[in-house]
Design a protein around this motif. Sequence first.
Motif, PDB file in Angstrom:
ATOM      1  N   LYS A 270       7.271   1.404   3.062  1.00 39.20           N
ATOM      2  CA  LYS A 270       7.942   0.129   2.832  1.00 39.20           C
ATOM      3  C   LYS A 270       8.130  -0.234   1.360  1.00 39.20           C
ATOM      4  CE  LYS A 270       7.967  -0.811   7.269  1.00 39.20           C
ATOM      5  NZ  LYS A 270       9.210  -0.563   8.021  1.00 39.20           N
TER       6      LYS A 270
ATOM      7  N   TRP B  93       7.869  -3.231  -0.779  1.00 32.59           N
ATOM      8  CA  TRP B  93       7.155  -4.491  -0.542  1.00 32.59           C
ATOM      9  C   TRP B  93       6.631  -5.062  -1.859  1.00 32.59           C
ATOM     10  CZ3 TRP B  93       7.715  -8.122   2.463  1.00 32.59           C
ATOM     11  CH2 TRP B  93       6.726  -9.076   2.712  1.00 32.59           C
TER      12      TRP B  93
ATOM     13  N   SER C 146       9.676   3.662  -2.270  1.00 35.08           N
ATOM     14  CA  SER C 146       9.765   3.544  -0.815  1.00 35.08           C
ATOM     15  C   SER C 146      10.554   4.731  -0.279  1.00 35.08           C
ATOM     16  CB  SER C 146      10.431   2.218  -0.416  1.00 35.08           C
ATOM     17  OG  SER C 146      11.679   2.069  -1.067  1.00 35.08           O
TER      18      SER C 146
ATOM     19  N   GLU D  88       3.451   4.568  10.582  1.00 34.24           N
ATOM     20  CA  GLU D  88       2.828   3.445  11.298  1.00 34.24           C
ATOM     21  C   GLU D  88       1.696   2.827  10.468  1.00 34.24           C
ATOM     22  OE1 GLU D  88       2.477   3.809  15.636  1.00 34.24           O
ATOM     23  OE2 GLU D  88       0.442   3.052  15.455  1.00 34.24           O
TER      24      GLU D  88
ATOM     25  N   ASN E 206       1.405   2.902   7.238  1.00 37.78           N
ATOM     26  CA  ASN E 206       1.997   2.217   6.088  1.00 37.78           C
ATOM     27  C   ASN E 206       2.519   0.847   6.480  1.00 37.78           C
ATOM     28  OD1 ASN E 206       4.670   1.702   4.355  1.00 37.78           O
ATOM     29  ND2 ASN E 206       3.145   2.744   3.080  1.00 37.78           N
ATOM     30  N   CYS E 207       3.160   0.776   7.636  1.00 39.36           N
ATOM     31  CA  CYS E 207       3.665  -0.506   8.156  1.00 39.36           C
ATOM     32  C   CYS E 207       2.520  -1.492   8.371  1.00 39.36           C
ATOM     33  CB  CYS E 207       4.421  -0.245   9.458  1.00 39.36           C
ATOM     34  SG  CYS E 207       4.437  -1.617  10.625  1.00 39.36           S
TER      35      CYS E 207
ATOM     36  N   HIS F 132       1.880  -5.126   6.475  1.00 44.82           N
ATOM     37  CA  HIS F 132       1.751  -6.418   7.164  1.00 44.82           C
ATOM     38  C   HIS F 132       0.372  -7.032   6.938  1.00 44.82           C
ATOM     39  CE1 HIS F 132       5.627  -6.781   9.253  1.00 44.82           C
ATOM     40  NE2 HIS F 132       5.643  -5.467   9.111  1.00 44.82           N
TER      41      HIS F 132
ATOM     42  N   THR G 229       7.374   1.172  13.546  1.00 42.93           N
ATOM     43  CA  THR G 229       7.372   0.575  12.215  1.00 42.93           C
ATOM     44  C   THR G 229       8.047  -0.784  12.325  1.00 42.93           C
ATOM     45  OG1 THR G 229       7.841   0.899   9.870  1.00 42.93           O
ATOM     46  CG2 THR G 229       9.529   1.657  11.420  1.00 42.93           C
TER      47      THR G 229
ATOM     48  N   ASP H 129       9.665  -4.070   9.886  1.00 42.22           N
ATOM     49  CA  ASP H 129      10.005  -4.634   8.579  1.00 42.22           C
ATOM     50  C   ASP H 129       9.527  -6.087   8.493  1.00 42.22           C
ATOM     51  OD1 ASP H 129      11.024  -2.397   7.384  1.00 42.22           O
ATOM     52  OD2 ASP H 129      13.100  -2.815   7.905  1.00 42.22           O
TER      53      ASP H 129
END
Lengths: 325, 325
Positions: free
Chosen positions: B15, B17, B31, B237, B239-240, B244, B281, B283
């Motif tokens: 991501k 971010w 990214s 997954e 990384n997501c 979050h 994943t 966003d």
Amino acid sequence: MKAAAKAHTNIALIKYWGKRDESLILPMNNSLSLTLDGFYTTTAVEFQENLTADRFYLNDRLVEGAEYRRVTAFLDRIRQAAGRPDAFAEIHSTNHVPTAAGFASSASGFAALAAATAKAIDLPVNEQQLSIMTRHGSGSACRSIYGGFVEWEKGIKADGSDSYAVPIAPADHWDIRVAAVILSSAEKKVLSREGMRRTVETSSYYPAWVDSIPDDLAAIKDGIAHKDFEKVGVIAEANCLRMHATTLAASPPFSYWQSTTFSIMEAVQDLREAGVPVFFTIDAGPNVKVLYLPEQEETIRSTLLGIPGVHDVTVSRPGQGVSYI
Amino acid sequence: MKAAAKAHTNIALIKYWGKRDESLILPMNNSLSLTLDGFYTTTAVEFQENLTADRFYLNDRLVEGAEYRRVTAFLDRIRQAAGRPDAFAEIHSTNHVPTAAGFASSASGFAALAAATAKAIDLPVNEQQLSIMTRHGSGSACRSIYGGFVEWEKGIKADGSDSYAVPIAPADHWDIRVAAVILSSAEKKVLSREGMRRTVETSSYYPAWVDSIPDDLAAIKDGIAHKDFEKVGVIAEANCLRMHATTLAASPPFSYWQSTTFSIMEAVQDLREAGVPVFFTIDAGPNVKVLYLPEQEETIRSTLLGIPGVHDVTVSRPGQGVSYI
């Protein structure tokens, strides 16, 4: 040679999350809890001449296996401290802590067991010593020695002799309420003990969690002293989310939440946006505890019971510390 | 003085971010994305002598206000670079990116707009220059210049001249699938731009997020090169979830998820426990993107469509980079 004690469970507002010593159960950070009147364990201990091993009954059922060994190992420390290594007891323990409520009955269980055992074997202990003794059974149990708001000081000594609970404010200081939201189905996929260990060992966010605790503690203690519900709630909820965020950065990542957990969090935040002062906290499991003031009782109960996947709601007030019965 | 271009949107597997420069849209971390064939924007730009201002039509509707100003400010940079500061254009843009799918149409939109505008005004640009130009409209859009797997190198220069996308592997390298799960109701309570800023400024977990990126990038690029789906999925997954998790430690904390988001995450993990290689994943919003291999198409579709709160599922394959039409 017999005694009985009662202890309540507690809910952490600043979470105990991570051990620095697995065998002595020494925590990485201080934590702070509220003892709850709604959930408790009563335990009677009688040392008997004819016994060659402890006998442990939980809710009138004779316990064997790992659960039994955990109890008898716990009694070993007390027997040895009392100079009576060959004294064995019959123990009758009753949990008034529904497993489905997501409270660890180990907190009230080990607090009541420690108090009853020490008295039965005639080992004089003050509350600080009792808290340390209890900690060896279950970390968070050491806070259940006291009523009301309680801090567990992590200590710095390798032997754990300075790692015990201290009272912050008694149960009658402030009438706030805690609703335990019971889910229709709650499977705990990752055990709290294993999840804690995995997080400490692998989560890149864990060091920042530990670093964040002193500020949270100072602020929440100020909020408790001044009965500032908004302040206490904001800090408790943020601390809970920060704890759960560490698990998402573990390797492999995991979460204790279920979709119903998330629905309840959303409902609490929606209530707050509608002007109701209410906050949540969540331990290492899917169940949610909701903090509110007495005047919001009906609003909170009806809102929570209306969420799909919520089975029941049980309300607690601040509870007393361990007592002999 | 006229040209038209087509660009696809992309989904980040590592991501983007956090910005290090808000006005130049320079990111804190590299990214990596996959361009998707299912969602795209077509844009026609014609510079006309008689115009004294740009006119921008989106899906046949004349756009005014903030959205218009964002587009005309974007064209200003290109006009100036072309030495034609007084040239104005009529722009017709069509989004084939349903808002409900939770993709930012800004990614395909600014990529197509940059390409069509540069060609229409006769400004020669290579793909790297086009990526930089596009980045000024929307950060993640700079990756949509290329097809397949794309890395956005954050760069280190203050002027952003080394912050652009580079192709990692073309669309035909590997046929993996991305299902965009469309929720029945998805309100985005925190805008991604605001949430990103709040996280960078207040989350105590943010520095560890940035530090975690190089390892993720190296591993996922190795996974892509070797078409190791398990490796790519596990890293994407994790990384997501790590991204979050930074929002849960922001002050005040927040989450982009909804309870249905959580249900979909659980369903994906349940499928995986049942032996199906599938990963998710997410966003900066509640929608979930599900990664899988072609042979799992039916299993994935039927499982996702069976989740309460899921409205529809739209499947993409790896897509091509920007093209002139």
